[in-house]
Design an enzyme around this catalytic site. Structure first.
Site, PDB file in Angstrom:
ATOM      1  CG  PHE A 174     -10.159  -8.946  11.820  1.00  0.00           C
ATOM      2  CD1 PHE A 174      -8.971  -9.357  12.342  1.00  0.00           C
ATOM      3  CD2 PHE A 174     -10.344  -9.210  10.282  1.00  0.00           C
ATOM      4  CE1 PHE A 174      -7.858  -9.933  11.539  1.00  0.00           C
ATOM      5  CE2 PHE A 174      -9.352  -9.636   9.439  1.00  0.00           C
ATOM      6  CZ  PHE A 174      -8.243 -10.138  10.288  1.00  0.00           C
ATOM      7  CD  GLN A 175      -7.494  -6.962   8.116  1.00  0.00           C
ATOM      8  OE1 GLN A 175      -8.409  -6.827   7.223  1.00  0.00           O
ATOM      9  NE2 GLN A 175      -6.363  -7.489   7.896  1.00  0.00           N
TER      10      GLN A 175
ATOM     11  CG  MET B 159      22.848  12.280   4.189  1.00  0.00           C
ATOM     12  SD  MET B 159      24.023  13.362   3.324  1.00  0.00           S
ATOM     13  CE  MET B 159      23.065  13.969   1.993  1.00  0.00           C
TER      14      MET B 159
ATOM     15  CE  LYS C 156     -17.369  -6.426   3.224  1.00  0.00           C
ATOM     16  NZ  LYS C 156     -16.736  -7.687   3.703  1.00  0.00           N
TER      17      LYS C 156
ATOM     18  CD  GLU D  81      -1.698  -2.427   1.698  1.00  0.00           C
ATOM     19  OE1 GLU D  81      -2.624  -3.317   2.119  1.00  0.00           O
ATOM     20  OE2 GLU D  81      -0.510  -2.370   2.203  1.00  0.00           O
TER      21      GLU D  81
END
Length: 551
Positions: free
Chosen positions: A113-114, A466, A163, A51
């Protein structure tokens, strides 16, 4: 007509002219992805490997095309994986709309959940964010999100869609997008007249162009303005391309790794005109000693930037392009030949230099020559990024795509995907360090899958360059966890289904780089340099910008 939330989302995206989205499906966005499947003729969806890659791709798609980038992720970890990309876009003022799914409305706040409170997580790094609890609000929220992302100082907006909202139905009616009007209401004729008066009274003016020039697409106006003022011009990292790097008035980047001409010139000028810049610490060094001899004019769209880091003598708040357009009609051509000659002498006496042999600087200079400056360049973050800013001369806005404010390692490969998707006929090259590249190199799989012919030039020194440079200069050579294990790029490319080219000598650079750029499909270009190559000049933290370390 009545449509599901997912259908409303698709119709609203079409209203906004969106035809490309980047994302990764999951349980909470299954209805949205089901609708994307049904409408696959209307949208190009690019499935990234992660993602975060989707968010960086949407960001760079926006930067390189001027259109709003869109990314989609599921709830919970899908949403949190977007956070770094959203923050990157926020710090660099990039218009982007991130769409996340969430659990059912009835399950919100119950540690389902999630489930994650993604609006709470992203509140500090978005211009605005929404959680849509009623499908009847969805269309208006989407339209408002795109407007907010683009009006004024642009930035990312997040829409969180539970959802059940994506499947519930509501009436939908097409609406023409609200036009974005350039901001002119916050400045007056008197504001502009004072700018003109200060310019006319100046003997040593200097123009400092920031990212706002690029965002406002004000390159032509900035060039005309500089030629009228007859002032040397320096750019911040985000301003690259907003003023052409080949122009005779351009003196190079300003700041921690700026040129001597730019840094000394700004310190010695009597009028500093900052356009679309926020005076970050990487630009100013010690703010108490920044441009001490100069009066400062600040032109910016965001009132919050005025007097935030540097106190100014006069400011004009509004869209950079509109302000410059009006100033250019009011100004008579000025004459500052002795001042310009002084700056040219500094440039001549203190040019950018680098060691003999195969170096990152040499490779990037050759890349510029072979592409004639016509490639879209993305970068990761580190030494290679600074060398790109120093040695690749950017002629136009939207051609240098880099993480400036947040400094996001792992940005470049996803960004190259987005830039290539938005500019299919253009050569896109990601200049990477080996440390940054390995953070999101999985997106090379995406490039292969969609035949996005990005070229990734890895400046490979087997260290975090760096960080090692700082350890060398400021930490008595204590190289704490900055050495990296080398990668067999031939094997990696073979596993991913792309090609690799290895450059190990200076003599190889031009022929092999030319060969790699002409290859079809994605290519990894492995440029092996010494681990102790440095980015010079350099200003130590807390020092004034004219106190430069040069070796």
């Amino acid at each position: 007509m009545e449509l599901t939330g997912s259908q409303i989302l698709m119709e609203c995206l079409k209203e906004q002219g969106v035809d490309t989205v980047f994302g990764f499906p999951g349980g909470a966005v299954l209805y949205i992805y089901d609708e994307l499947f049904r409408q696959k003729d209307n949208f190009t969806h690019i499935l990234t490997s992660h993602e975060q890659g989707a968010s960086h791709a949407a960001d760079a798609y926006s930067r390189s095309t001027g259109r709003t980038g869109v990314c989609i992720a599921t709830s919970g970890p899908g949403a949190t994986n977007l956070v770094t990309g959203i923050a990157t876009a926020y710090m660099d003022s990039v218009p982007m709309v991130a769409i996340t799914g969430n659990v059912l409305v009835s399950l919100l706040g119950k540690d389902s959940f999630q489930e994650i409170d993604v609006t709470g997580v992203t509140a500090p790094i978005t211009k605005h964010n929404y959680i849509v609890r009623d499908v009847n609000d969805l269309a208006d929220v989407i339209r408002e999100a795109f407007y907010i992302a683009n009006e004024g100082r642009p930035g990312p907006v997040l829409i969180d869609i539970p959802k059940d909202v994506s499947i519930n139905k509501a009436p939908y009616e097409y609406k023409v997008p609200r036009p974005i009007i350039r901001e002119t209401k916050n400045f007056t004729q008197e504001d502009l007249e004072k700018v003109v008066k200060m310019i006319e009274e100046s003997e040593k003016p200097y123009i400092f162009a920031g990212g706002g020039v690029t965002i406002s697409d004000a390159k032509e106006e900035a060039v005309h303005f500089a030629e009228l003022v007859q002032a040397p011009v320096t750019c911040s990292l985000m301003g690259m391309g907003g003023f052409p790097g080949q122009h005779e008035l351009y003196t190079g980047m300003i700041g921690m790794h700026g040129t001597k001409a730019s840094n000394i010139g700004v310190q010695n000028c009597d009028l500093l005109i900052a356009i679309g810049a926020r005076f970050s610490d990487r630009v100013t060094g010690n703010t108490a000693k920044f441009a001490m001899n100069a009066k400062v004019i600040h032109i910016d769209i965001d009132p919050a930037e005025i007097n935030k880091n540097v106190s100014v003598d006069h400011f004009v708040i509004g869209d950079v392009k509109e302000i410059l357009l009006q100033l250019n009609t009011m100004l008579h051509k000025q004459h500052h030949e002795p001042w310009l000659e002084e700056i040219k002498t500094i440039s001549k006496n203190y040019p950018l230099v680098y060691p003999e042999g195969l170096t990152g600087q040499y490779a990037i200079e050759k890349l510029y020559e072979l592409t004639n400056g016509d490639a879209i360049i993305t970068t990761e973050v580190g030494q290679h990024q600074m060398w790109a800013a120093q040695y690749y001369k950017f002629k136009d806005p939207k051609m240098f795509i880099t993480s400036g404010g947040l400094g996001t390692m792992g940005y470049g490969t996803g960004a190259a995907l987005g830039a290539q998707a938005g500019n299919p006929g253009k050569l896109v090259v990601n200049i990477a360090g080996d440390g940054s590249f390995r953070m999101n190199l999985n997106e090379m799989i995406t490039a292969v899958r969609y035949n996005l012919p990005i070229k990734v030039m890895v400046i490979n020194n087997c260290v975090l360059g760096m960080v090692r440079q700082w350890q060398t200069i400021f930490y008595d050579n204590r190289y704490s966890f900055t050495h990296l294990t080398d990668i067999n790029y031939d094997s990696l490319a073979d596993a991913f289904g792309c090609k690799a080219v290895n450059i190990t000598t200076k003599e190889d650079v031009e022929p092999l780089l030319k060969k790699a750029l002409e290859m079809e499909g994605p290519v990894i270009i492995n440029v092996v340099i010494h681990m102790d190559e440095m980015v010079y000049p350099m200003v130590a933290p807390g020092a004034p910008i004219d106190d430069l370390i040069t070796e």
